[in-house]
Design a protein around this motif. Structure first.
Motif, PDB file in Angstrom:
ATOM      1  N   ILE A 139       0.764  -1.092   0.132  1.00  0.00           N
ATOM      2  CA  ILE A 139       0.058  -0.037  -0.168  1.00  0.00           C
ATOM      3  C   ILE A 139       0.906   1.145  -0.048  1.00  0.00           C
ATOM      4  CG2 ILE A 139      -1.789   1.282   1.211  1.00  0.00           C
ATOM      5  CD1 ILE A 139      -2.946  -1.291   0.255  1.00  0.00           C
ATOM      6  N   VAL A 140       0.519   2.219  -0.973  1.00  0.00           N
ATOM      7  CA  VAL A 140       1.173   3.366  -0.938  1.00  0.00           C
ATOM      8  C   VAL A 140       0.183   4.662  -0.772  1.00  0.00           C
ATOM      9  CG1 VAL A 140       2.869   5.078  -2.306  1.00  0.00           C
ATOM     10  CG2 VAL A 140       2.972   2.390  -2.528  1.00  0.00           C
ATOM     11  N   GLY A 141       0.730   5.724  -0.165  1.00  0.00           N
ATOM     12  CA  GLY A 141      -0.103   6.708   0.006  1.00  0.00           C
ATOM     13  C   GLY A 141       0.623   8.118  -0.313  1.00  0.00           C
ATOM     14  N   PRO A 142       0.070   9.134  -0.404  1.00  0.00           N
ATOM     15  CA  PRO A 142       0.709  10.487  -0.489  1.00  0.00           C
ATOM     16  C   PRO A 142       1.013  11.056   0.884  1.00  0.00           C
ATOM     17  CG  PRO A 142      -1.598  10.898  -0.793  1.00  0.00           C
ATOM     18  CD  PRO A 142      -1.319   9.325  -0.679  1.00  0.00           C
ATOM     19  N   VAL A 151      -3.455   3.452   8.896  1.00  0.00           N
ATOM     20  CA  VAL A 151      -3.145   2.426   7.698  1.00  0.00           C
ATOM     21  C   VAL A 151      -2.373   1.626   8.045  1.00  0.00           C
ATOM     22  CG1 VAL A 151      -2.380   2.715   5.355  1.00  0.00           C
ATOM     23  CG2 VAL A 151      -4.150   4.278   5.992  1.00  0.00           C
ATOM     24  N   ALA A 152      -1.015   2.363   8.645  1.00  0.00           N
ATOM     25  CA  ALA A 152       0.065   1.460   9.296  1.00  0.00           C
ATOM     26  C   ALA A 152      -0.391   0.171  10.021  1.00  0.00           C
ATOM     27  CB  ALA A 152       1.014   2.626   9.926  1.00  0.00           C
ATOM     28  N   PRO A 187       3.581  -4.356   3.316  1.00  0.00           N
ATOM     29  CA  PRO A 187       4.280  -2.996   3.363  1.00  0.00           C
ATOM     30  C   PRO A 187       3.323  -1.744   3.105  1.00  0.00           C
ATOM     31  CG  PRO A 187       5.350  -4.704   1.903  1.00  0.00           C
ATOM     32  CD  PRO A 187       4.112  -5.205   2.212  1.00  0.00           C
ATOM     33  N   TYR A 188       3.636  -0.831   4.050  1.00  0.00           N
ATOM     34  CA  TYR A 188       2.960   0.363   3.787  1.00  0.00           C
ATOM     35  C   TYR A 188       4.059   1.500   3.590  1.00  0.00           C
ATOM     36  CZ  TYR A 188       0.440   4.829   5.289  1.00  0.00           C
ATOM     37  OH  TYR A 188      -0.084   5.838   5.313  1.00  0.00           O
ATOM     38  N   VAL A 189       3.901   2.196   2.386  1.00  0.00           N
ATOM     39  CA  VAL A 189       4.860   2.972   1.992  1.00  0.00           C
ATOM     40  C   VAL A 189       4.300   4.417   1.927  1.00  0.00           C
ATOM     41  CG1 VAL A 189       6.307   3.587  -0.071  1.00  0.00           C
ATOM     42  CG2 VAL A 189       5.928   1.235   0.382  1.00  0.00           C
ATOM     43  N   PRO A 190       4.408   5.252   3.170  1.00  0.00           N
ATOM     44  CA  PRO A 190       3.485   6.494   3.109  1.00  0.00           C
ATOM     45  C   PRO A 190       4.347   7.701   2.379  1.00  0.00           C
ATOM     46  CG  PRO A 190       4.637   6.189   5.080  1.00  0.00           C
ATOM     47  CD  PRO A 190       5.226   4.868   4.185  1.00  0.00           C
TER      48      PRO A 190
END
Length: 222
Positions: free
Chosen positions: A96-99, A105-106, A115-118
């Protein structure tokens, strides 16, 4: 359900440090772009959550990739809330990627080892994201922050893994600058997918551009 866990995704990115970022409302077009990227050596693909019914297109992309692109990791970007993250994880998103950074979300992603890529724009945001379990953080917007931000952040925080999105171009000099600054990988959208090439269904152009970009990225990352 995700096919790949956090360790597998980060390993794939390390091997092929270019993550295409793409959205299209027509599933057939999106799938053709995915295949073109895959043929060019891409092994991690970010589908953007932007248009109406984007999740329905994403499901088609995930099914297509599972059948036609063995070993490809498919995730989703532009996620800003936990409900959306949970929905896409249930539909097969392996990352998951976010702006922006959202600790809720984490929590959702950590629970499933996804994986969370903020998106982070300050040193403190990167630090807070890392405390929440984000192994890879997105420097965004890259064209505003620039390579000097990456280099400056890594000086006191050398353990950081950074992906830059925005301002990255499939050109030798641009890629050299980012990887010399110390990024772990680069995310690339419109520069990799010119509108006229998509409209012309010029999939070979995308394959060739991805291959070139990956070759140069791996060269400069060393």
């Amino acid at each position: 359900m995700p096919k790949y866990d956090k360790i597998a995704v980060l390993s794939k990115i390390a091997e092929a440090p270019v993550v295409p970022v793409f959205y299209h409302s027509v599933p057939a077009v999106a799938c053709n772009v995915v295949k073109a990227c895959y043929d060019g050596g891409v092994r991690v693909f970010e589908f953007t959550n932007r248009g109406d019914f984007a999740h329905e297109v994403f499901v088609e992309v995930v099914k297509f990739a599972a059948e036609r692109c063995p070993g490809l990791v498919v995730g989703v970007g532009s996620v800003v809330d936990p409900a959306t993250a949970a929905m896409y994880i249930q539909n097969g998103a392996s990352f998951i990627v976010g702006p922006l950074f959202n600790k809720e979300v984490a929590a959702v992603c950590n629970r499933r080892c996804v994986p969370y890529v903020p998106g982070c724009g300050t040193v403190s945001e990167v630090g807070n994201a890392q405390e929440a379990g984000c192994d890879l953080c997105k420097v965004f917007p890259g064209d505003v922050l620039g390579p000097k931000f990456v280099k400056g952040l890594l000086a006191p925080m050398p353990w950081s893994k950074l992906m830059v999105t925005g301002g990255v171009e499939p050109k030798e000099e641009n890629l050299r600058e980012w990887f010399k600054a110390g990024v772990y990988c680069v995310g690339m959208g419109s520069k990799l997918f010119p509108k006229e090439r998509i409209e012309a269904c010029d999939w070979q152009y995308i394959t060739d551009k991805c291959r070139f970009t990956l070759e140069k990225s791996n060269e400069f990352k060393k």
